[in-house]
Design a protein around this motif. Structure first.
Motif, PDB file in Angstrom:
ATOM      1  N   PRO A   1     -51.632 -24.625  17.173  1.00 49.15           N
ATOM      2  CA  PRO A   1     -51.314 -24.605  15.267  1.00 49.15           C
ATOM      3  C   PRO A   1     -50.129 -25.737  15.941  1.00 49.15           C
ATOM      4  O   PRO A   1     -49.270 -25.333  15.770  1.00 49.15           O
ATOM      5  CB  PRO A   1     -50.898 -23.797  15.195  1.00 49.15           C
ATOM      6  N   ASP A   2     -49.964 -26.402  14.341  1.00 53.01           N
ATOM      7  CA  ASP A   2     -49.185 -27.651  14.307  1.00 53.01           C
ATOM      8  C   ASP A   2     -47.932 -26.176  14.406  1.00 53.01           C
ATOM      9  O   ASP A   2     -46.724 -27.077  14.665  1.00 53.01           O
ATOM     10  CB  ASP A   2     -48.861 -27.743  12.800  1.00 53.01           C
ATOM     11  N   ALA A   3     -47.215 -25.540  13.913  1.00 53.50           N
ATOM     12  CA  ALA A   3     -47.248 -24.662  13.448  1.00 53.50           C
ATOM     13  C   ALA A   3     -45.687 -24.653  15.194  1.00 53.50           C
ATOM     14  O   ALA A   3     -44.707 -24.520  15.540  1.00 53.50           O
ATOM     15  CB  ALA A   3     -46.210 -23.173  13.061  1.00 53.50           C
ATOM     16  N   THR A   4     -46.381 -24.418  16.261  1.00 53.89           N
ATOM     17  CA  THR A   4     -46.477 -24.059  17.714  1.00 53.89           C
ATOM     18  C   THR A   4     -45.975 -25.052  17.853  1.00 53.89           C
ATOM     19  O   THR A   4     -44.741 -25.350  18.523  1.00 53.89           O
ATOM     20  CB  THR A   4     -47.188 -23.185  18.146  1.00 53.89           C
ATOM     21  N   ARG A   5     -46.642 -26.146  17.475  1.00 54.15           N
ATOM     22  CA  ARG A   5     -46.159 -27.525  18.182  1.00 54.15           C
ATOM     23  C   ARG A   5     -44.826 -28.166  16.955  1.00 54.15           C
ATOM     24  O   ARG A   5     -43.825 -28.493  18.743  1.00 54.15           O
ATOM     25  CB  ARG A   5     -46.946 -28.780  17.896  1.00 54.15           C
ATOM     26  N   ALA A   6     -44.371 -27.869  16.624  1.00 51.17           N
ATOM     27  CA  ALA A   6     -43.303 -27.997  15.611  1.00 51.17           C
ATOM     28  C   ALA A   6     -42.019 -27.657  16.757  1.00 51.17           C
ATOM     29  O   ALA A   6     -41.011 -27.640  16.501  1.00 51.17           O
ATOM     30  CB  ALA A   6     -43.824 -27.634  14.136  1.00 51.17           C
ATOM     31  N   SER A   7     -42.499 -25.723  16.252  1.00 48.80           N
ATOM     32  CA  SER A   7     -41.305 -24.878  17.207  1.00 48.80           C
ATOM     33  C   SER A   7     -41.149 -25.799  18.374  1.00 48.80           C
ATOM     34  O   SER A   7     -40.132 -25.584  19.117  1.00 48.80           O
ATOM     35  CB  SER A   7     -41.963 -23.276  17.011  1.00 48.80           C
ATOM     36  N   TRP A   8     -41.659 -26.746  19.180  1.00 51.74           N
ATOM     37  CA  TRP A   8     -41.802 -26.781  20.690  1.00 51.74           C
ATOM     38  C   TRP A   8     -40.385 -27.666  20.474  1.00 51.74           C
ATOM     39  O   TRP A   8     -39.716 -27.912  20.962  1.00 51.74           O
ATOM     40  CB  TRP A   8     -43.112 -27.585  21.327  1.00 51.74           C
ATOM     41  N   LEU A   9     -41.028 -29.112  19.387  1.00 49.28           N
ATOM     42  CA  LEU A   9     -40.766 -29.628  19.054  1.00 49.28           C
ATOM     43  C   LEU A   9     -38.725 -30.651  18.538  1.00 49.28           C
ATOM     44  O   LEU A   9     -38.117 -29.979  19.056  1.00 49.28           O
ATOM     45  CB  LEU A   9     -41.249 -31.183  17.970  1.00 49.28           C
ATOM     46  N   GLY A  10     -38.612 -28.823  17.932  1.00 48.21           N
ATOM     47  CA  GLY A  10     -37.929 -28.127  17.060  1.00 48.21           C
ATOM     48  C   GLY A  10     -36.927 -27.800  18.732  1.00 48.21           C
ATOM     49  O   GLY A  10     -35.388 -28.209  18.392  1.00 48.21           O
ATOM     50  N   ARG A  11     -37.254 -27.249  18.941  1.00 42.80           N
ATOM     51  CA  ARG A  11     -36.228 -26.700  20.883  1.00 42.80           C
ATOM     52  C   ARG A  11     -36.065 -27.491  21.596  1.00 42.80           C
ATOM     53  O   ARG A  11     -35.237 -27.892  21.564  1.00 42.80           O
ATOM     54  CB  ARG A  11     -37.085 -25.707  21.421  1.00 42.80           C
ATOM     55  N   ALA A  12     -36.848 -28.751  21.815  1.00 37.48           N
ATOM     56  CA  ALA A  12     -36.714 -30.119  22.264  1.00 37.48           C
ATOM     57  C   ALA A  12     -35.325 -31.313  21.960  1.00 37.48           C
ATOM     58  O   ALA A  12     -34.401 -31.341  22.269  1.00 37.48           O
ATOM     59  CB  ALA A  12     -37.682 -30.504  22.996  1.00 37.48           C
ATOM     60  N   VAL A  13     -35.689 -31.082  20.462  1.00 44.47           N
ATOM     61  CA  VAL A  13     -34.999 -32.108  20.055  1.00 44.47           C
ATOM     62  C   VAL A  13     -33.678 -31.507  20.186  1.00 44.47           C
ATOM     63  O   VAL A  13     -32.527 -31.783  19.799  1.00 44.47           O
ATOM     64  CB  VAL A  13     -35.206 -32.337  18.523  1.00 44.47           C
ATOM     65  N   ALA A  14     -32.735 -30.232  19.462  1.00 45.97           N
ATOM     66  CA  ALA A  14     -32.118 -29.207  19.668  1.00 45.97           C
ATOM     67  C   ALA A  14     -31.193 -29.438  20.731  1.00 45.97           C
ATOM     68  O   ALA A  14     -30.185 -29.324  20.647  1.00 45.97           O
ATOM     69  CB  ALA A  14     -32.117 -28.385  19.324  1.00 45.97           C
ATOM     70  N   GLN A  15     -31.616 -29.587  22.137  1.00 42.63           N
ATOM     71  CA  GLN A  15     -31.122 -29.759  22.934  1.00 42.63           C
ATOM     72  C   GLN A  15     -30.337 -31.532  23.119  1.00 42.63           C
ATOM     73  O   GLN A  15     -30.648 -32.658  23.251  1.00 42.63           O
ATOM     74  CB  GLN A  15     -31.902 -29.274  24.053  1.00 42.63           C
ATOM     75  N   ASP A  16     -28.884 -30.771  23.650  1.00 46.92           N
ATOM     76  CA  ASP A  16     -28.300 -32.164  23.231  1.00 46.92           C
ATOM     77  C   ASP A  16     -28.262 -33.462  24.678  1.00 46.92           C
ATOM     78  O   ASP A  16     -28.937 -33.143  25.659  1.00 46.92           O
ATOM     79  CB  ASP A  16     -26.882 -31.618  24.285  1.00 46.92           C
ATOM     80  N   PRO A  17     -28.625 -34.980  24.108  1.00 48.20           N
ATOM     81  CA  PRO A  17     -29.608 -35.908  24.965  1.00 48.20           C
ATOM     82  C   PRO A  17     -28.275 -35.343  27.016  1.00 48.20           C
ATOM     83  O   PRO A  17     -29.498 -35.784  27.495  1.00 48.20           O
ATOM     84  CB  PRO A  17     -28.954 -37.179  24.473  1.00 48.20           C
ATOM     85  N   ASP A  18     -27.325 -35.880  26.645  1.00 47.83           N
ATOM     86  CA  ASP A  18     -26.670 -35.297  27.779  1.00 47.83           C
ATOM     87  C   ASP A  18     -27.070 -34.095  28.442  1.00 47.83           C
ATOM     88  O   ASP A  18     -27.350 -34.616  29.960  1.00 47.83           O
ATOM     89  CB  ASP A  18     -25.000 -35.480  27.302  1.00 47.83           C
ATOM     90  N   VAL A  19     -26.982 -32.998  28.310  1.00 45.29           N
ATOM     91  CA  VAL A  19     -27.990 -32.115  28.641  1.00 45.29           C
ATOM     92  C   VAL A  19     -29.184 -32.444  28.892  1.00 45.29           C
ATOM     93  O   VAL A  19     -29.732 -32.005  30.893  1.00 45.29           O
ATOM     94  CB  VAL A  19     -28.143 -30.627  28.457  1.00 45.29           C
ATOM     95  N   THR A  20     -30.125 -33.718  28.529  1.00 49.08           N
ATOM     96  CA  THR A  20     -31.318 -33.461  28.740  1.00 49.08           C
ATOM     97  C   THR A  20     -31.470 -34.545  30.038  1.00 49.08           C
ATOM     98  O   THR A  20     -32.412 -34.275  30.969  1.00 49.08           O
ATOM     99  CB  THR A  20     -32.173 -34.295  27.739  1.00 49.08           C
ATOM    100  N   ALA A  21     -30.923 -35.566  30.013  1.00 45.51           N
ATOM    101  CA  ALA A  21     -30.160 -36.082  31.065  1.00 45.51           C
ATOM    102  C   ALA A  21     -30.173 -35.868  32.440  1.00 45.51           C
ATOM    103  O   ALA A  21     -30.757 -35.750  33.461  1.00 45.51           O
ATOM    104  CB  ALA A  21     -29.123 -37.472  30.343  1.00 45.51           C
ATOM    105  N   VAL A  22     -29.243 -34.601  32.419  1.00 46.08           N
ATOM    106  CA  VAL A  22     -28.569 -33.935  33.160  1.00 46.08           C
ATOM    107  C   VAL A  22     -29.635 -33.053  34.018  1.00 46.08           C
ATOM    108  O   VAL A  22     -29.992 -33.313  35.383  1.00 46.08           O
ATOM    109  CB  VAL A  22     -27.700 -33.044  33.336  1.00 46.08           C
ATOM    110  N   VAL A  23     -30.673 -32.282  33.316  1.00 44.94           N
ATOM    111  CA  VAL A  23     -32.098 -31.045  33.375  1.00 44.94           C
ATOM    112  C   VAL A  23     -32.541 -32.306  34.231  1.00 44.94           C
ATOM    113  O   VAL A  23     -33.351 -31.684  35.611  1.00 44.94           O
ATOM    114  CB  VAL A  23     -32.019 -31.302  32.601  1.00 44.94           C
TER     115      VAL A  23
END
Length: 142
Positions: free
Chosen positions: A70-92
């Motif tokens: 469902p679109d809602a599932t993909r949107a929730s995954w995207l929301g969680r990903a975008v909410a992560q600070d770019p610097d944190v993503t780079a460290v991960v």
């Protein structure tokens, strides 16, 4: 008291290594995404990071799954990903890990079952299996 030994390992669409060792197991698409996310984190460019995260989430739902999830599932995954600070993503993405004991257990006979999708846009299951078979003498892939 010694811990109870495990009977085997199951990897599902695995990224068995982290840091630089991870790169060969990624598809070309995911290598591009990881490069963009690492660069976006280093530069603090939230817009570039957001675009790369959108591409990552889209890569998770390919083929028939794209229609069934469902679109809602993909949107929730995207929301969680975008909410992560770019610097944190780079460290991960750059974090290291020590798989020495796991690989030693594989050489000692610990069974491994690898499950990978033929249409996976993130992980190259064939490369993962080739790498892990170097260490796991009791390995099976599907």
């Amino acid at each position: 008291m010694r811990p109870v030994p495990i009977a085997g390992v199951v990897f599902l669409a695995p990224l068995p290594f982290s840091g630089r060792a991870l790169a060969p197991t990624l598809t070309p698409r995911m290598r591009g995404i990881a490069h963009a996310l690492g660069g976006a984190g280093a530069s603090g460019d939230a817009a570039a990071s957001g675009r790369a995260k959108t591409d990552f989430v889209n890569a998770l739902f390919t083929g028939g799954a794209r229609r069934r999830v469902p679109d809602a599932t993909r949107a929730s995954w995207l929301g969680r990903a975008v909410a992560q600070d770019p610097d944190v993503t780079a460290v991960v993405l750059a974090r290291g890990g020590d798989a020495t004991r796991l690989l030693e257990a594989g050489r000692a006979g610990l069974p491994l079952l690898l499950l990978a999708g033929a249409d996976d846009a993130v992980v190259d299951g064939g490369v993962v299996m080739r790498e892990l078979r170097r260490h796991f003498r009791n390995a099976e892939a599907h």
